[in-house]
Design a protein around this motif. Sequence first.
Motif, PDB file in Angstrom:
ATOM      1  N   TYR A 156       0.851  -1.188   0.000  1.00  0.00           N
ATOM      2  CA  TYR A 156       0.000   0.000   0.000  1.00  0.00           C
ATOM      3  C   TYR A 156       0.885   1.235   0.000  1.00  0.00           C
ATOM      4  N   ARG A 157       0.291   2.363  -0.332  1.00  0.00           N
ATOM      5  CA  ARG A 157       1.000   3.642  -0.306  1.00  0.00           C
ATOM      6  C   ARG A 157       0.162   4.639   0.481  1.00  0.00           C
ATOM      7  N   GLU A 158       0.834   5.582   1.104  1.00  0.00           N
ATOM      8  CA  GLU A 158       0.150   6.601   1.907  1.00  0.00           C
ATOM      9  C   GLU A 158       0.542   7.999   1.438  1.00  0.00           C
ATOM     10  N   SER A 159      -0.443   8.886   1.349  1.00  0.00           N
ATOM     11  CA  SER A 159      -0.208  10.322   1.188  1.00  0.00           C
ATOM     12  C   SER A 159      -0.406  10.947   2.560  1.00  0.00           C
ATOM     13  N   ILE A 160       0.613  11.627   3.067  1.00  0.00           N
ATOM     14  CA  ILE A 160       0.560  12.111   4.444  1.00  0.00           C
ATOM     15  C   ILE A 160       0.687  13.631   4.475  1.00  0.00           C
ATOM     16  N   ALA A 161      -0.377  14.289   4.935  1.00  0.00           N
ATOM     17  CA  ALA A 161      -0.341  15.726   5.183  1.00  0.00           C
ATOM     18  C   ALA A 161       0.166  15.959   6.598  1.00  0.00           C
ATOM     19  N   GLN A 162       0.872  17.049   6.797  1.00  0.00           N
ATOM     20  CA  GLN A 162       1.519  17.298   8.085  1.00  0.00           C
ATOM     21  C   GLN A 162       0.738  18.314   8.923  1.00  0.00           C
ATOM     22  N   GLY A 163       0.282  17.864  10.098  1.00  0.00           N
ATOM     23  CA  GLY A 163      -0.331  18.769  11.058  1.00  0.00           C
ATOM     24  C   GLY A 163      -1.837  18.888  10.905  1.00  0.00           C
ATOM     25  N   ILE A 164      -2.517  19.094  12.013  1.00  0.00           N
ATOM     26  CA  ILE A 164      -3.973  19.177  12.019  1.00  0.00           C
ATOM     27  C   ILE A 164      -4.485  20.296  11.119  1.00  0.00           C
ATOM     28  N   GLU A 165      -3.699  21.371  10.995  1.00  0.00           N
ATOM     29  CA  GLU A 165      -4.128  22.502  10.175  1.00  0.00           C
ATOM     30  C   GLU A 165      -4.301  22.123   8.711  1.00  0.00           C
ATOM     31  N   ALA A 166      -3.618  21.073   8.267  1.00  0.00           N
ATOM     32  CA  ALA A 166      -3.628  20.680   6.854  1.00  0.00           C
ATOM     33  C   ALA A 166      -4.831  19.824   6.469  1.00  0.00           C
ATOM     34  N   ALA A 167      -5.665  19.439   7.429  1.00  0.00           N
ATOM     35  CA  ALA A 167      -6.723  18.469   7.156  1.00  0.00           C
ATOM     36  C   ALA A 167      -7.711  18.907   6.071  1.00  0.00           C
ATOM     37  N   PRO A 168      -8.286  20.110   6.113  1.00  0.00           N
ATOM     38  CA  PRO A 168      -9.278  20.460   5.085  1.00  0.00           C
ATOM     39  C   PRO A 168      -8.733  20.432   3.664  1.00  0.00           C
ATOM     40  N   GLU A 169      -7.567  21.017   3.445  1.00  0.00           N
ATOM     41  CA  GLU A 169      -6.994  21.032   2.099  1.00  0.00           C
ATOM     42  C   GLU A 169      -6.686  19.618   1.622  1.00  0.00           C
ATOM     43  N   GLY A 186      -8.877  13.538  -6.341  1.00  0.00           N
ATOM     44  CA  GLY A 186      -7.941  12.522  -6.778  1.00  0.00           C
ATOM     45  C   GLY A 186      -6.486  12.942  -6.716  1.00  0.00           C
ATOM     46  N   ARG A 187      -6.163  13.948  -5.904  1.00  0.00           N
ATOM     47  CA  ARG A 187      -4.777  14.430  -5.830  1.00  0.00           C
ATOM     48  C   ARG A 187      -3.911  13.566  -4.923  1.00  0.00           C
ATOM     49  N   ASN A 188      -4.541  12.759  -4.100  1.00  0.00           N
ATOM     50  CA  ASN A 188      -3.772  11.864  -3.227  1.00  0.00           C
ATOM     51  C   ASN A 188      -3.273  10.671  -4.014  1.00  0.00           C
ATOM     52  N   PHE A 189      -2.297   9.987  -3.449  1.00  0.00           N
ATOM     53  CA  PHE A 189      -1.765   8.754  -4.058  1.00  0.00           C
ATOM     54  C   PHE A 189      -1.793   7.703  -2.960  1.00  0.00           C
ATOM     55  N   GLY A 190      -2.777   6.792  -3.023  1.00  0.00           N
ATOM     56  CA  GLY A 190      -2.944   5.811  -1.950  1.00  0.00           C
ATOM     57  C   GLY A 190      -3.786   6.366  -0.833  1.00  0.00           C
ATOM     58  N   LYS A 191      -3.575   5.847   0.366  1.00  0.00           N
ATOM     59  CA  LYS A 191      -4.356   6.241   1.527  1.00  0.00           C
ATOM     60  C   LYS A 191      -4.005   7.648   1.995  1.00  0.00           C
ATOM     61  N   GLN A 192      -4.992   8.514   2.167  1.00  0.00           N
ATOM     62  CA  GLN A 192      -4.754   9.873   2.632  1.00  0.00           C
ATOM     63  C   GLN A 192      -4.841   9.954   4.146  1.00  0.00           C
ATOM     64  N   LEU A 193      -3.737  10.355   4.760  1.00  0.00           N
ATOM     65  CA  LEU A 193      -3.643  10.498   6.211  1.00  0.00           C
ATOM     66  C   LEU A 193      -3.195  11.905   6.551  1.00  0.00           C
ATOM     67  N   VAL A 194      -3.448  12.294   7.799  1.00  0.00           N
ATOM     68  CA  VAL A 194      -2.875  13.510   8.361  1.00  0.00           C
ATOM     69  C   VAL A 194      -2.063  13.101   9.586  1.00  0.00           C
ATOM     70  N   LYS A 195      -0.784  13.442   9.587  1.00  0.00           N
ATOM     71  CA  LYS A 195       0.093  13.135  10.726  1.00  0.00           C
ATOM     72  C   LYS A 195      -0.051  14.243  11.765  1.00  0.00           C
ATOM     73  N   LEU A 196      -0.383  13.859  12.982  1.00  0.00           N
ATOM     74  CA  LEU A 196      -0.734  14.843  14.015  1.00  0.00           C
ATOM     75  C   LEU A 196       0.355  15.003  15.075  1.00  0.00           C
ATOM     76  N   VAL A 197       1.375  14.169  15.082  1.00  0.00           N
ATOM     77  CA  VAL A 197       2.447  14.295  16.073  1.00  0.00           C
ATOM     78  C   VAL A 197       3.794  14.322  15.366  1.00  0.00           C
TER      79      VAL A 197
END
Length: 338
Positions: A306-319, A327-338
């Motif tokens: 699997y592949r993950e797209s990881i946004a950094q920080g809670i502030e990045a969640a909406p975008e 469809g801009r993500n590649f694989g599973k879209q996550l937000v890293k919070l720590v």
Amino acid sequence: MTMNKQWLLASRPTGEASVDNFRLVETPVPALQDGQVLVRHHYLSLDPYMRGRMDASRSYAQPQPLDAVMIGGTVGEVLESRHPKFAAGDQVVGMGGWQQYGVVDANQPGALRKVDTTHVPLPAYLGAVGMPGVTAWYGLTQICQPKAGQTIAVSAASGAVGGVVGQLAKVRGCRAVGIAGGPDKCRYVVEELGFDACVDYKAHSDLKSLSAALKEAAPDGIDGYFENVGGLVMDAVMLRLNDFGRIAVCGMISSYDGTPVPMSYPALMVKSRLLLQGFIVSEHMELWPQALQELGALVAAGRLKYRESIAQGIEAAPEAFLGLLKGRNFGKQLVKLV
């Protein structure tokens, strides 16, 4: 006093969702009551179903309330517990929502589940060994009902659900055909995930062209189809389905922004005697242990990729969420919070 950043649903979208539909607030983490557990979220899952929950229209679940923390799956670490089954340091998965910390009533069945990260990384419990993986497993095994030698197709094949569908089909001796957007995603689907073929729908702007590409990728027709997209993609697959084909309808992301996309050839359901069934994976909790056992074993053995797209920080969640819907993500879209 620990402060908690939270994203609330501020307004319901009219047409496409936007950043203005969300509001970021900061509130203190409350003291725990008996039976409660405090979790620091490490990752937040972003998923297409959230767009439907933002609307007030009738659906399979209650709409996301206004001025409340956005719904969402989370994994993290227990910081404090007043429940006998959980202790500080436990790694857990739950529905903590779009926030840094969550106070969970651990007496509520299924609200929080301990996970073992010895062989399966923590964020995988939001993807391949979580709700998306179980969604793929259920739709494939229970509706598409693959048999060795058959052809299984799946749209959004590079995504968190679609990628698992094809790999599970290969485990069962099937030909796996993916449909994805762009050469990079199609290359990943074939070269890394092990599909037999992948059709780039962005290279085919009309039904005739897309159907021809599917005929080349699936020369013996399609026996089972896992639907995530709808619209033109679904029309093209319908034309290639064999008699008594099975369609598991998981999502229709092409119409999530409020404009219905009609089906062009519904008569094919009669002509080809097709089975078309929509499903909601949370309504089949009795099968989750079986699914998670297989998924976890495959990931631990390196046989399910699997592949993950990881946004950094809670502030990045909406975008990041809005990008997922495009469809801009590649694989599973996550937000890293720590």
